[in-house]
Scaffold this motif. Structure first.
Motif, PDB file in Angstrom:
ATOM      1  N   GLU A 252      -6.330  -4.462   1.825  1.00  0.00           N
ATOM      2  CA  GLU A 252      -7.107  -4.434   3.070  1.00  0.00           C
ATOM      3  C   GLU A 252      -8.366  -5.296   2.976  1.00  0.00           C
ATOM      4  O   GLU A 252      -8.588  -6.179   3.799  1.00  0.00           O
TER       5      GLU A 252
ATOM      6  N   GLU B  30       0.825  -1.207   0.000  1.00  0.00           N
ATOM      7  CA  GLU B  30       0.000   0.000   0.000  1.00  0.00           C
ATOM      8  C   GLU B  30       0.861   1.260   0.000  1.00  0.00           C
ATOM      9  O   GLU B  30       0.436   2.313  -0.439  1.00  0.00           O
TER      10      GLU B  30
ATOM     11  N   ARG C 273      -8.538  -0.117   0.543  1.00  0.00           N
ATOM     12  CA  ARG C 273      -7.985  -0.678  -0.684  1.00  0.00           C
ATOM     13  C   ARG C 273      -8.373  -2.134  -0.806  1.00  0.00           C
ATOM     14  O   ARG C 273      -8.174  -2.934   0.105  1.00  0.00           O
TER      15      ARG C 273
HETATM   16 MG    MG Z   1      -4.153   0.788   5.299  1.00  0.00          MG
END
Ligand code: MG
Ligand code: AHM
Length: 338
Positions: free
Chosen positions: A283, A97, A279
């Motif tokens: 996630e 990320e 995301r």
């Molecule tokens: Mg995060």
């Protein structure tokens, strides 16, 4: 640590080996990835535990690809995972990320048949107020031919293709929860011996939850069906008993509590964030895999989350995840949104 006479002590390493032995076709490569991730989790845990003691708090001064301010520990956790995972010969690429593109395997190391996607330190804006943070990871089998470096194509697969997923919560204890598609299992770090010990075998989440986790400061930006759904969960339309509202603002902490106690975590789309905030690949998908393995469910409000085929690495998705009945209510009531 002195075990009592009723319990047996099972380390995460032994558990992984025993699970692998149940599948004769397993080559041990996935197990190797899980060992290495457990080591990375211990290293991050030790950094997080010292965060208040040494001067590593505060922003690192750089922004991540979403334009959000990175905390120093995000950067540290990102490096720890990358360095723990890049040389095992089991991965052909990674994505984080915190990084814009695919993280290649350095040329001196062998490329394997899996890709790893991770959020190194989720909820990091909470670090300086001592609120739990977490690491989330997802493992996919590559779709490009074996041998060479992995590509973004290997990453852009529906969550249902995950071969393993997990999270680590750095809370009052550090816990690692993972699945390889055969139940969700939790391990608690015993810091005195540096081992993750099996503490929650085959986690089952209640079908009807008691907790609702949502940031309702966005209410004015929600659609009418989302507002109606939240009124339902709160019992304001007299259709059910009100749920208890609990929102840490750290996804792993909110998800973990709801997984064990039953409940739903909700991050809807809103007018300011038409795809929500979270995301899909780093996630939503890994937590959805774990949640389904524990008997729960996850949707983006339109379809089963794990069936969404991603178009890009940092794609966001609305998220409704948790107890099966509570997610079903969301699916039903959000039909009007489609
Ligand atoms: Mg995060
Ligand atoms: P991050 O990946 O930048 O840390 O953001 C994700 C976090 C989640 O842990 C949490 O559920 C969410 O952001 C909270 O967002 P909000 O403050 O909009 O409620």
């Amino acid at each position: 640590m002195i075990p009592n006479s009723e319990t047996s002590v099972v380390t995460i390493d032994r558990f992984i080996i025993e699970q692998e032995a149940m599948f004769p076709e397993a080559t041990g490569e996935l197990s190797g990835i899980l060992y290495d991730l457990a080591v990375a989790a211990k290293m991050i845990s030790s950094k997080v535990r010292r965060a208040g003691l040494i001067d590593i708090l505060g922003a690192a001064g750089s922004d991540n690809v979403q334009g959000e301010h990175q905390q120093k520990l995000d950067v540290i956790a990102n490096v720890i995972i990358t360095k723990a995972m890049d040389h095992g010969g089991r991965l052909c690429a990674m994505a984080s990320e915190e990084e814009e593109g695919v993280i290649p395997i350095p040329p001196q190391f062998r490329c394997g048949k899996y890709v790893l996607l991770f959020d190194p330190l989720d909820g990091s804006s909470n670090i300086d107020v001592n609120v739990p943070v977490g690491t989330i990871f997802s493992v996919l089998r590559r779709v490009t031919p074996d041998g060479g470096p992995g590509t973004v194509q290997d990453m852009l697969q529906a969550g249902a293709q995950q071969v393993a997923a997990g999270y680590v919560i750095y809370g009052s204890s550090t816990m690692l929860v993972y699945t390889t598609g055969h139940g969700a299992h939790g391990f608690t770090l015993d810091p005195s011996i540096g081992e993750f010990l099996l503490s929650h075998q085959d986690i089952r989440t209640p079908n009807i939850g008691k907790y609702l986790s949502v940031n309702d400061s966005y209410e004015r930006y929600w659609s009418e069906p989302v507002r109606a759904l939240m009124r339902r969960y709160r019992g304001l339309d007299m259709q059910r008993e009100p749920m208890n509202v609990r929102y840490v603002g750290s996804l792993v902490a909110d998800f973990h509590r709801n997984l064990l106690g039953g409940g739903i975590f909700v991050y809807p789309a809103n007018k300011q964030a038409p795809s929500g905030k979270l995301r899909l690949l780093y996630e939503c998908n890994p937590l959805a895999f774990i949640c389904e393995q524990a008997g729960g469910a996850a949707t983006d409000g339109r379809q089963r989350l794990l069936e969404i085929v991603p178009g890009e690495l940092h794609q966001r998705s609305p998220l409704y995840i948790g107890s099966r009945n509570d997610v079903e209510i969301a699916t039903r009531m959000l039909e009007a949104d489609r």
